[in-house]
Design a protein around this motif. Structure first.
Motif, mmCIF file in Angstrom:
data_model
loop_
_atom_site.group_PDB
_atom_site.id
_atom_site.type_symbol
_atom_site.label_atom_id
_atom_site.label_comp_id
_atom_site.label_asym_id
_atom_site.label_seq_id
_atom_site.Cartn_x
_atom_site.Cartn_y
_atom_site.Cartn_z
ATOM 1 N N CYS A 186 0.777 -1.336 -0.012
ATOM 2 C CA CYS A 186 0.046 -0.082 -0.015
ATOM 3 C C CYS A 186 0.883 1.214 -0.126
ATOM 4 O O CYS A 186 1.970 1.477 0.628
ATOM 5 C CB CYS A 186 -0.792 0.183 1.232
ATOM 6 S SG CYS A 186 -1.827 1.698 1.546
ATOM 7 N N LEU A 187 0.354 2.320 -0.783
ATOM 8 C CA LEU A 187 1.324 3.383 -1.009
ATOM 9 C C LEU A 187 0.785 4.559 0.053
ATOM 10 O O LEU A 187 1.350 5.856 -0.222
ATOM 11 C CB LEU A 187 1.262 3.962 -2.403
ATOM 12 C CG LEU A 187 1.520 2.712 -3.597
ATOM 13 C CD1 LEU A 187 1.628 3.525 -4.942
ATOM 14 C CD2 LEU A 187 3.095 2.513 -3.351
ATOM 15 N N TYR A 208 -4.066 1.396 6.978
ATOM 16 C CA TYR A 208 -4.884 0.332 6.222
ATOM 17 C C TYR A 208 -5.711 -0.544 7.093
ATOM 18 O O TYR A 208 -6.984 -0.730 6.801
ATOM 19 C CB TYR A 208 -3.906 -0.579 5.488
ATOM 20 C CG TYR A 208 -4.669 -1.453 4.432
ATOM 21 C CD1 TYR A 208 -5.313 -1.012 3.161
ATOM 22 C CD2 TYR A 208 -5.164 -2.548 4.995
ATOM 23 C CE1 TYR A 208 -5.987 -1.842 2.483
ATOM 24 C CE2 TYR A 208 -6.140 -3.420 4.057
ATOM 25 C CZ TYR A 208 -6.408 -3.112 2.848
ATOM 26 O OH TYR A 208 -7.325 -3.582 2.262
ATOM 27 N N CYS A 254 -1.595 6.243 -0.687
ATOM 28 C CA CYS A 254 -2.083 7.106 -1.750
ATOM 29 C C CYS A 254 -3.473 7.775 -1.484
ATOM 30 O O CYS A 254 -3.574 8.928 -2.098
ATOM 31 C CB CYS A 254 -1.981 6.562 -3.263
ATOM 32 S SG CYS A 254 -3.383 5.417 -3.583
ATOM 33 N N THR A 255 -4.309 7.143 -1.016
ATOM 34 C CA THR A 255 -5.742 7.647 -0.566
ATOM 35 C C THR A 255 -6.733 7.500 -1.672
ATOM 36 O O THR A 255 -8.038 7.798 -1.523
ATOM 37 C CB THR A 255 -5.762 8.897 -0.132
ATOM 38 O OG1 THR A 255 -5.613 10.142 -1.413
ATOM 39 C CG2 THR A 255 -4.746 9.583 0.916
ATOM 40 N N ASN A 256 -6.267 6.962 -3.023
ATOM 41 C CA ASN A 256 -7.249 6.867 -3.980
ATOM 42 C C ASN A 256 -8.530 5.686 -3.446
ATOM 43 O O ASN A 256 -9.510 6.327 -3.888
ATOM 44 C CB ASN A 256 -6.445 5.735 -5.046
ATOM 45 C CG ASN A 256 -5.817 6.793 -6.068
ATOM 46 O OD1 ASN A 256 -5.688 7.867 -5.862
ATOM 47 N ND2 ASN A 256 -5.426 6.188 -7.080
ATOM 48 N N PHE A 302 -5.925 7.500 5.297
ATOM 49 C CA PHE A 302 -4.820 7.167 5.001
ATOM 50 C C PHE A 302 -3.635 8.440 4.993
ATOM 51 O O PHE A 302 -2.228 8.143 4.780
ATOM 52 C CB PHE A 302 -4.703 6.604 3.637
ATOM 53 C CG PHE A 302 -5.153 5.327 3.327
ATOM 54 C CD1 PHE A 302 -4.272 4.279 3.441
ATOM 55 C CD2 PHE A 302 -6.571 4.897 3.133
ATOM 56 C CE1 PHE A 302 -4.585 2.821 3.414
ATOM 57 C CE2 PHE A 302 -6.930 3.692 3.025
ATOM 58 C CZ PHE A 302 -6.007 2.476 3.160
ATOM 59 N N ILE A 348 -4.346 -3.714 -4.667
ATOM 60 C CA ILE A 348 -5.056 -4.241 -3.511
ATOM 61 C C ILE A 348 -6.540 -4.541 -3.727
ATOM 62 O O ILE A 348 -7.180 -3.525 -4.015
ATOM 63 C CB ILE A 348 -4.632 -3.352 -2.366
ATOM 64 C CG1 ILE A 348 -3.159 -3.220 -2.146
ATOM 65 C CG2 ILE A 348 -5.255 -3.674 -1.113
ATOM 66 C CD1 ILE A 348 -2.431 -2.402 -1.160
ATOM 67 N N TRP A 381 -9.433 1.380 -8.650
ATOM 68 C CA TRP A 381 -8.489 2.648 -8.683
ATOM 69 C C TRP A 381 -7.178 2.325 -7.752
ATOM 70 O O TRP A 381 -6.222 3.465 -7.660
ATOM 71 C CB TRP A 381 -9.240 3.670 -8.134
ATOM 72 C CG TRP A 381 -10.260 4.374 -9.169
ATOM 73 C CD1 TRP A 381 -11.502 3.830 -9.089
ATOM 74 C CD2 TRP A 381 -10.022 5.049 -10.456
ATOM 75 N NE1 TRP A 381 -12.055 4.460 -10.548
ATOM 76 C CE2 TRP A 381 -10.853 5.016 -11.233
ATOM 77 C CE3 TRP A 381 -8.824 5.606 -10.748
ATOM 78 C CZ2 TRP A 381 -11.255 5.863 -12.414
ATOM 79 C CZ3 TRP A 381 -8.786 6.089 -12.226
ATOM 80 C CH2 TRP A 381 -9.938 6.214 -12.850
HETATM 81 S S1 SF4 Z 1 -5.666 2.909 -3.088
HETATM 82 FE FE1 SF4 Z 1 -5.936 2.650 -1.048
HETATM 83 S S2 SF4 Z 1 -5.069 0.428 -0.601
HETATM 84 FE FE2 SF4 Z 1 -4.280 1.052 -2.529
HETATM 85 S S3 SF4 Z 1 -2.294 2.062 -2.377
HETATM 86 FE FE3 SF4 Z 1 -3.783 3.710 -2.349
HETATM 87 S S4 SF4 Z 1 -4.143 3.941 -0.085
HETATM 88 FE FE4 SF4 Z 1 -3.291 1.836 -0.535
#
Ligand code: SF4
Ligand code: SF4
Length: 167
Positions: A58-59, A117, A61-63, A97, A151, A146
């Motif tokens: 997990c990055l 997470y 990234c908040t997507n 996140f 994940i 997305w």
């Molecule tokens: S979309 Fe959510 S689960 Fe996927 S890398 Fe971004 S923060 Fe992590």
């Protein structure tokens, strides 16, 4: 309002097309969660090694939280006017996140991707039931689509709840 719209009678062809689309949509839904109410199972597995594995991928990234139709996390701030007489209190979208979302009294409560997470998933699939009497996941799959690293919430939940051999 409906009487004002130029609506037409539905045709049989349209009805069968809609039925076909509906059935196709059902057939392509292959993923599933281990159960509808996962709080107990998730909380019994808070130290499951899979949290560490998913945290490595997990990055933060908040997507997933940006596209989820049920996510509502926000932050609040204050915008003072230049003359110093007034201040505007505002609210803006945030994500669990981000480090800032768990910032309290000079320290970040969830200071790792693992904790963020885990917070997201245990809230969405577990404690949401206590708050709202239902799951925080409607099964739309947007977070899977997305996620830049692929994940899949259903895969993670199944492994952590011990109902899959993905581990
Ligand atoms: S979309 Fe959510 S689960 Fe996927 S890398 Fe971004 S923060 Fe992590
Ligand atoms: S599948 Fe569930 S958690 Fe993912 S975006 Fe849809 S409602 Fe949110």
């Amino acid at each position: 309002m409906l009487t004002l719209l130029p609506l037409q009678e539905v045709t049989e062809a349209q009805q069968s097309a809609a039925k076909r689309q509906h059935n196709t949509a059902i057939e392509v839904q292959k993923r599933s969660l281990p159960s509808r109410h996962l709080k107990e199972t998730l909380f019994a597995n808070l130290e499951h090694p899979r949290w560490q594995e998913v945290a490595k991928r997990c990055l933060s990234c908040t997507n997933c939280t940006s596209v989820c139709p049920t996510c509502f996390c926000h932050s609040e701030g204050e915008m003072p006017s230049l003359d110093g007489h007034t201040s505007e209190h505002y609210r803006q979208w945030d994500s669990c996140f981000t480090a800032g979302h768990s910032y309290m009294h000079s320290f970040v409560l969830r200071d790792s991707t693992l904790l963020r997470y885990r917070q997201w998933l245990t809230h969405k699939l577990g404690t949401w039931h206590e708050q709202y009497g239902r799951s925080g996941c409607v099964g739309c799959g947007r977070c899977i689509t997305w996620c830049p690293v692929g994940i899949d919430i259903t895969e993670e939940a199944n492994v952590i709840c011990g109902e899959s051999n993905h581990a």
